[in-house]
Design an enzyme around this catalytic site. Structure first.
Site, PDB file in Angstrom:
ATOM      1  N   ARG A  20      40.605  31.071  34.517  1.00 27.00           N
ATOM      2  CA  ARG A  20      42.003  30.648  34.636  1.00 27.00           C
ATOM      3  C   ARG A  20      42.257  29.311  33.950  1.00 27.00           C
ATOM      4  O   ARG A  20      43.371  28.817  33.971  1.00 27.00           O
ATOM      5  CB  ARG A  20      42.370  30.536  36.114  1.00 27.00           C
ATOM      6  CG  ARG A  20      43.244  31.695  36.591  1.00 27.00           C
ATOM      7  CD  ARG A  20      43.421  31.555  38.063  1.00 27.00           C
ATOM      8  NE  ARG A  20      44.606  32.151  38.606  1.00 27.00           N
ATOM      9  CZ  ARG A  20      44.627  33.326  39.216  1.00 27.00           C
ATOM     10  NH1 ARG A  20      43.559  34.079  39.263  1.00 27.00           N
ATOM     11  NH2 ARG A  20      45.728  33.748  39.781  1.00 27.00           N
ATOM     12  N   ARG A  53      51.305  39.338  50.816  1.00 31.27           N
ATOM     13  CA  ARG A  53      50.515  38.107  50.687  1.00 31.27           C
ATOM     14  C   ARG A  53      51.382  36.889  50.979  1.00 31.27           C
ATOM     15  O   ARG A  53      52.538  36.852  50.553  1.00 31.27           O
ATOM     16  CB  ARG A  53      49.948  38.000  49.261  1.00 31.27           C
ATOM     17  CG  ARG A  53      48.694  38.803  49.054  1.00 31.27           C
ATOM     18  CD  ARG A  53      48.287  38.889  47.608  1.00 31.27           C
ATOM     19  NE  ARG A  53      48.335  37.642  46.863  1.00 31.27           N
ATOM     20  CZ  ARG A  53      47.918  37.511  45.595  1.00 31.27           C
ATOM     21  NH1 ARG A  53      47.413  38.554  44.959  1.00 31.27           N
ATOM     22  NH2 ARG A  53      47.983  36.366  44.971  1.00 31.27           N
TER      23      ARG A  53
HETATM   24  P1  AMP Z   1      45.338  36.171  42.410  1.00 30.01           P
HETATM   25  O1  AMP Z   1      44.892  37.104  43.500  1.00 30.01           O
HETATM   26  O2  AMP Z   1      44.600  36.364  41.130  1.00 30.01           O
HETATM   27  O3  AMP Z   1      46.844  36.173  42.240  1.00 30.01           O
HETATM   28  O4  AMP Z   1      44.954  34.702  42.905  1.00 30.01           O
HETATM   29  C1  AMP Z   1      45.523  34.162  44.088  1.00 30.01           C
HETATM   30  C2  AMP Z   1      45.208  32.672  44.175  1.00 30.01           C
HETATM   31  O5  AMP Z   1      43.784  32.482  44.268  1.00 30.01           O
HETATM   32  C3  AMP Z   1      45.627  31.814  42.989  1.00 30.01           C
HETATM   33  O6  AMP Z   1      46.997  31.434  43.055  1.00 30.01           O
HETATM   34  C4  AMP Z   1      44.668  30.616  43.116  1.00 30.01           C
HETATM   35  O7  AMP Z   1      45.070  29.750  44.155  1.00 30.01           O
HETATM   36  C5  AMP Z   1      43.377  31.308  43.577  1.00 30.01           C
HETATM   37  N1  AMP Z   1      42.508  31.715  42.444  1.00 30.01           N
HETATM   38  C6  AMP Z   1      42.195  32.987  42.047  1.00 30.01           C
HETATM   39  N2  AMP Z   1      41.361  32.993  41.002  1.00 30.01           N
HETATM   40  C7  AMP Z   1      41.141  31.693  40.707  1.00 30.01           C
HETATM   41  C8  AMP Z   1      40.388  31.024  39.692  1.00 30.01           C
HETATM   42  N3  AMP Z   1      39.698  31.706  38.756  1.00 30.01           N
HETATM   43  N4  AMP Z   1      40.391  29.660  39.698  1.00 30.01           N
HETATM   44  C9  AMP Z   1      41.072  28.961  40.608  1.00 30.01           C
HETATM   45  N5  AMP Z   1      41.818  29.517  41.582  1.00 30.01           N
HETATM   46  C10 AMP Z   1      41.865  30.872  41.634  1.00 30.01           C
END
Ligand code: AMP
Ligand code: ADP
Length: 226
Positions: free
Chosen positions: A95, A167
């Site tokens: 990310r 969520r």
């Molecule tokens: P997602 O399920 O991919 O939408 O991720 C949900 C949340 O998890 C994000 O908004 C971040 O707070 C955290 N997150 C997920 N993947 C990462 C990553 N690679 N690096 C940092 N934070 C992450």
């Protein structure tokens, strides 16, 4: 499970709500590679209620990024596990540039190569409806949408019949922050994966198309891999 016919290590890159998780779940049904969703792994961590879990949850609920140190530890543990031996779809990782550089190092250490980076391209204005209508089955990470991809029985997972939830970070205010983070920290990865060291890796799908069309476009890219 038998090893897949095709092994690939592919990054799904795109803003929140662009369809990465939905397509990853469909692809693993066919190719049997591992779906490594860092968001799902962090939600599991948050659910443990430990000090670290609580800290992670606080960051996720604000739409900010969890620290690279925590992410590198999660990545290393998973990538070294046997489930990742026959290929991976990286969903939500990397990310930022530091995470992409760390992934390059880990892949070299494992003597594996990235096969492709698929950018899920979709205008920001399409994402509000997708995010506010998203429903998830927390234990599996399966994703639905109230209108675009509804479960067979309202608010129940198709496979287990267990309840679906929304969520806590899937609301307009947190989405704004997540999009800001995407544009400032994650989008520069498109440039990163276009550089000569990653020549030929970057592919694009138009993720504003209907679900089945996006699936076909992703499949065509994966089929074309050596
Ligand atoms: P997602 O399920 O991919 O939408 O991720 C949900 C949340 O998890 C994000 O908004 C971040 O707070 C955290 N997150 C997920 N993947 C990462 C990553 N690679 N690096 C940092 N934070 C992450
Ligand atoms: P991401 O993993 O990129 O954050 P998801 O795969 O969870 O995104 O998709 C976000 C929401 O949008 C889900 O509710 C999903 O059902 C819906 N969705 C995904 N792809 C499409 C599409 N091509 N058209 C319409 N809705 C979609």
């Amino acid at each position: 499970m038998p090893p897949p016919e095709k092994t690939f290590y592919c990054i799904f890159l795109g803003p929140p709500g662009s369809g990465k998780g939905t397509q990853a779940k469909k692809i693993i049904d066919i190719h049997h590679v591992f779906h490594l969703s860092t968001g799902d792994l962090l939600r599991e961590m948050a659910a443990t209620g430990t000090e670290l879990g609580k800290k992670v949850k606080g960051i996720m609920d604000k739409g900010e990024l969890v620290s690279n140190d925590v992410m590198f530890a999660i990545l290393e543990k998973k990538l070294l596990s046997p489930e990742c031996k026959h290929g991976v779809i990286f969903d939500g990782f990397p990310r930022n540039i530091a995470q992409a550089q760390e992934l390059d190092k880990m892949m070299t250490k494992l003597q594996k190569k990235l096969s492709c980076v698929i950018e899920f391209k979709v205008p920001d204005e399409n994402l509000i409806g997708r995010i506010t209508g998203r429903l998830i089955h927390e234990p599996s990470g399966r994703t639905y949408h109230i209108k675009n991809n509804p479960p067979k029985v309202p608010m129940k997972d198709d496979v287990t019949g267990e309840p679906l939830i929304q969520r806590p970070d899937d609301n307009v205010k947190v989405l704004e922050e997540r999009l800001k983070v995407y544009h400032s920290q994650t989008k520069p990865l498109i440039e990163f994966y276009s550089n000569p060291a990653h020549k030929g890796l970057l592919k694009v799908v138009i993720a504003s198309k209907p679900l089945d069309q996006v699936f076909k476009d992703v499949e065509d890219i994966l089929k074309s891999l050596p």
